[in-house]
Design a protein around this motif. Structure first.
Motif, PDB file in Angstrom:
ATOM      1  N   HIS A  49     -30.126 -64.846  93.585  1.00  0.00           N
ATOM      2  CA  HIS A  49     -30.181 -65.715  94.761  1.00  0.00           C
ATOM      3  C   HIS A  49     -29.832 -64.984  96.062  1.00  0.00           C
ATOM      4  O   HIS A  49     -30.014 -65.537  97.146  1.00  0.00           O
ATOM      5  CB  HIS A  49     -29.231 -66.904  94.596  1.00  0.00           C
ATOM      6  N   VAL A  50     -29.307 -63.768  95.953  1.00  0.00           N
ATOM      7  CA  VAL A  50     -28.800 -63.063  97.132  1.00  0.00           C
ATOM      8  C   VAL A  50     -29.864 -62.130  97.708  1.00  0.00           C
ATOM      9  O   VAL A  50     -30.443 -61.309  96.993  1.00  0.00           O
ATOM     10  CB  VAL A  50     -27.530 -62.258  96.777  1.00  0.00           C
ATOM     11  N   ALA A  51     -30.106 -62.260  99.006  1.00  0.00           N
ATOM     12  CA  ALA A  51     -31.073 -61.396  99.684  1.00  0.00           C
ATOM     13  C   ALA A  51     -30.408 -60.143 100.231  1.00  0.00           C
ATOM     14  O   ALA A  51     -30.926 -59.035 100.095  1.00  0.00           O
ATOM     15  CB  ALA A  51     -31.757 -62.165 100.817  1.00  0.00           C
ATOM     16  N   GLN A  52     -29.246 -60.311 100.855  1.00  0.00           N
ATOM     17  CA  GLN A  52     -28.554 -59.188 101.487  1.00  0.00           C
ATOM     18  C   GLN A  52     -27.054 -59.423 101.413  1.00  0.00           C
ATOM     19  O   GLN A  52     -26.594 -60.576 101.463  1.00  0.00           O
ATOM     20  CB  GLN A  52     -28.997 -59.053 102.950  1.00  0.00           C
ATOM     21  N   ALA A  53     -26.282 -58.357 101.281  1.00  0.00           N
ATOM     22  CA  ALA A  53     -24.827 -58.484 101.160  1.00  0.00           C
ATOM     23  C   ALA A  53     -24.139 -57.388 101.954  1.00  0.00           C
ATOM     24  O   ALA A  53     -24.625 -56.257 102.027  1.00  0.00           O
ATOM     25  CB  ALA A  53     -24.401 -58.407  99.695  1.00  0.00           C
ATOM     26  N   ARG A  54     -23.023 -57.733 102.543  1.00  0.00           N
ATOM     27  CA  ARG A  54     -22.163 -56.775 103.213  1.00  0.00           C
ATOM     28  C   ARG A  54     -20.720 -57.054 102.821  1.00  0.00           C
ATOM     29  O   ARG A  54     -20.303 -58.210 102.708  1.00  0.00           O
ATOM     30  CB  ARG A  54     -22.308 -56.854 104.734  1.00  0.00           C
ATOM     31  N   LEU A  71     -23.007 -62.979 102.602  1.00  0.00           N
ATOM     32  CA  LEU A  71     -24.303 -62.949 101.948  1.00  0.00           C
ATOM     33  C   LEU A  71     -25.339 -63.719 102.750  1.00  0.00           C
ATOM     34  O   LEU A  71     -25.011 -64.704 103.417  1.00  0.00           O
ATOM     35  CB  LEU A  71     -24.219 -63.596 100.548  1.00  0.00           C
ATOM     36  N   THR A  72     -26.589 -63.281 102.653  1.00  0.00           N
ATOM     37  CA  THR A  72     -27.721 -64.122 103.013  1.00  0.00           C
ATOM     38  C   THR A  72     -28.485 -64.383 101.719  1.00  0.00           C
ATOM     39  O   THR A  72     -28.470 -63.557 100.801  1.00  0.00           O
ATOM     40  CB  THR A  72     -28.640 -63.451 104.045  1.00  0.00           C
ATOM     41  N   LEU A  73     -29.127 -65.546 101.647  1.00  0.00           N
ATOM     42  CA  LEU A  73     -29.781 -65.959 100.409  1.00  0.00           C
ATOM     43  C   LEU A  73     -31.294 -65.934 100.550  1.00  0.00           C
ATOM     44  O   LEU A  73     -31.839 -66.050 101.654  1.00  0.00           O
ATOM     45  CB  LEU A  73     -29.326 -67.372 100.020  1.00  0.00           C
ATOM     46  N   ILE A 105     -24.100 -66.805 105.107  1.00  0.00           N
ATOM     47  CA  ILE A 105     -24.526 -66.955 106.488  1.00  0.00           C
ATOM     48  C   ILE A 105     -26.052 -66.951 106.550  1.00  0.00           C
ATOM     49  O   ILE A 105     -26.727 -66.544 105.607  1.00  0.00           O
ATOM     50  CB  ILE A 105     -23.960 -65.830 107.387  1.00  0.00           C
ATOM     51  N   ASP A 106     -26.578 -67.414 107.681  1.00  0.00           N
ATOM     52  CA  ASP A 106     -28.041 -67.487 107.833  1.00  0.00           C
ATOM     53  C   ASP A 106     -28.655 -66.113 108.060  1.00  0.00           C
ATOM     54  O   ASP A 106     -29.733 -65.805 107.544  1.00  0.00           O
ATOM     55  CB  ASP A 106     -28.403 -68.416 108.993  1.00  0.00           C
ATOM     56  N   ALA A 107     -27.990 -65.287 108.859  1.00  0.00           N
ATOM     57  CA  ALA A 107     -28.505 -63.947 109.167  1.00  0.00           C
ATOM     58  C   ALA A 107     -27.355 -63.080 109.641  1.00  0.00           C
ATOM     59  O   ALA A 107     -26.355 -63.578 110.175  1.00  0.00           O
ATOM     60  CB  ALA A 107     -29.593 -64.018 110.234  1.00  0.00           C
ATOM     61  N   PHE A 108     -27.474 -61.776 109.449  1.00  0.00           N
ATOM     62  CA  PHE A 108     -26.438 -60.849 109.882  1.00  0.00           C
ATOM     63  C   PHE A 108     -26.632 -60.486 111.353  1.00  0.00           C
ATOM     64  O   PHE A 108     -27.763 -60.238 111.797  1.00  0.00           O
ATOM     65  CB  PHE A 108     -26.469 -59.575 109.036  1.00  0.00           C
ATOM     66  N   PRO A 109     -25.535 -60.436 112.102  1.00  0.00           N
ATOM     67  CA  PRO A 109     -25.641 -59.955 113.494  1.00  0.00           C
ATOM     68  C   PRO A 109     -25.950 -58.465 113.509  1.00  0.00           C
ATOM     69  O   PRO A 109     -25.522 -57.726 112.614  1.00  0.00           O
ATOM     70  CB  PRO A 109     -24.250 -60.245 114.064  1.00  0.00           C
TER      71      PRO A 109
END
Length: 215
Positions: A49-54, A71-73, A105-109
């Motif tokens: 389910h995870v698109a991106q992680a920091r 995370l973004t999904l 979160i919706d998107a990373f800054p």
């Protein structure tokens, strides 16, 4: 001569001394363990389910430093089972590398150069459960946990070890319980009652120690 790349960045000062500037990688030290943040991010990002992680660390005190993640999904994955995510990570990572809190979160800054900027992200809340402390003892105990762990938010079912507790902090925790609640509990209590709710219940069910007196 042999050289070893430590990953540390430094520069020479005019007086000939070296100034430490940070690291060239994302390796940090958490409670004596060297942790590569990129490895944790890769595990999180491998979840379906995870698109991106920091991942970053929080806490100025090295003894109370903890890992947090954002995370973004993927589209269509709006609901994320936090408990399932924790179990997924625990099957791939040792306990000391598990994030104490995860935020979606919706998107990373981004920085002006287009890189992800985690410094502008607020602390995510604990993944364990959205419920806050319920009883007066839980509220007071949560305050102690926040003080010791440097956490902004503590929830009803948060696990002491998952949110950053370790042996040294456990000694301080039980000293605070003895002082603030006037209860003498063996340290082994935390091994069987690791959540805030369970430990608060033990405190409520333990007779007050007549020898203990609040300072």
């Amino acid at each position: 001569p042999r050289r070893y790349d430590t990953g540390d960045l430094a520069c020479w000062n005019p007086d000939g001394s070296l100034a430490f500037l940070g690291r060239s990688d994302s390796q940090i030290k958490i409670r004596g363990f060297r942790v590569e943040l990129g490895e944790i991010e890769a595990v999180l990002a491998s979840h379906p389910h995870v698109a991106q992680a920091r991942v970053a660390h929080r806490g100025a005190d090295p003894a109370a430093r903890r890992l947090v993640a954002w995370l973004t999904l993927h589209p269509g994955s709006e609901s994320l089972d936090r408990s399932e995510l924790h179990a997924f990570c625990a099957s791939h990572l040792p306990a000391y590398m598990l994030p104490a809190a995860v935020g979606v979160i919706d998107a990373f800054p981004l920085t002006s150069s287009g890189k992800v900027d985690v410094t502008t992200l607020g602390d995510p809340e604990s993944p364990a459960t959205p419920s806050r402390p319920l009883t007066p003892t839980e509220h007071q105990l949560a305050g102690i946990w926040r003080d010791l762990l440097g956490a902004a938010v503590i929830h009803h079912q948060d696990d002491w070890f998952q949110v950053g507790g370790h042996s040294l902090l456990t000694l301080r925790l039980f000293a605070r319980i003895h002082r603030d609640f006037r209860r003498s509990l063996p340290l082994s209590t935390i091994l069987h009652h690791t959540s805030l709710a369970d430990l608060a219940l033990v405190i409520d069910q333990t007779p007050e120690d007549p020898v203990a007196s609040p300072s």
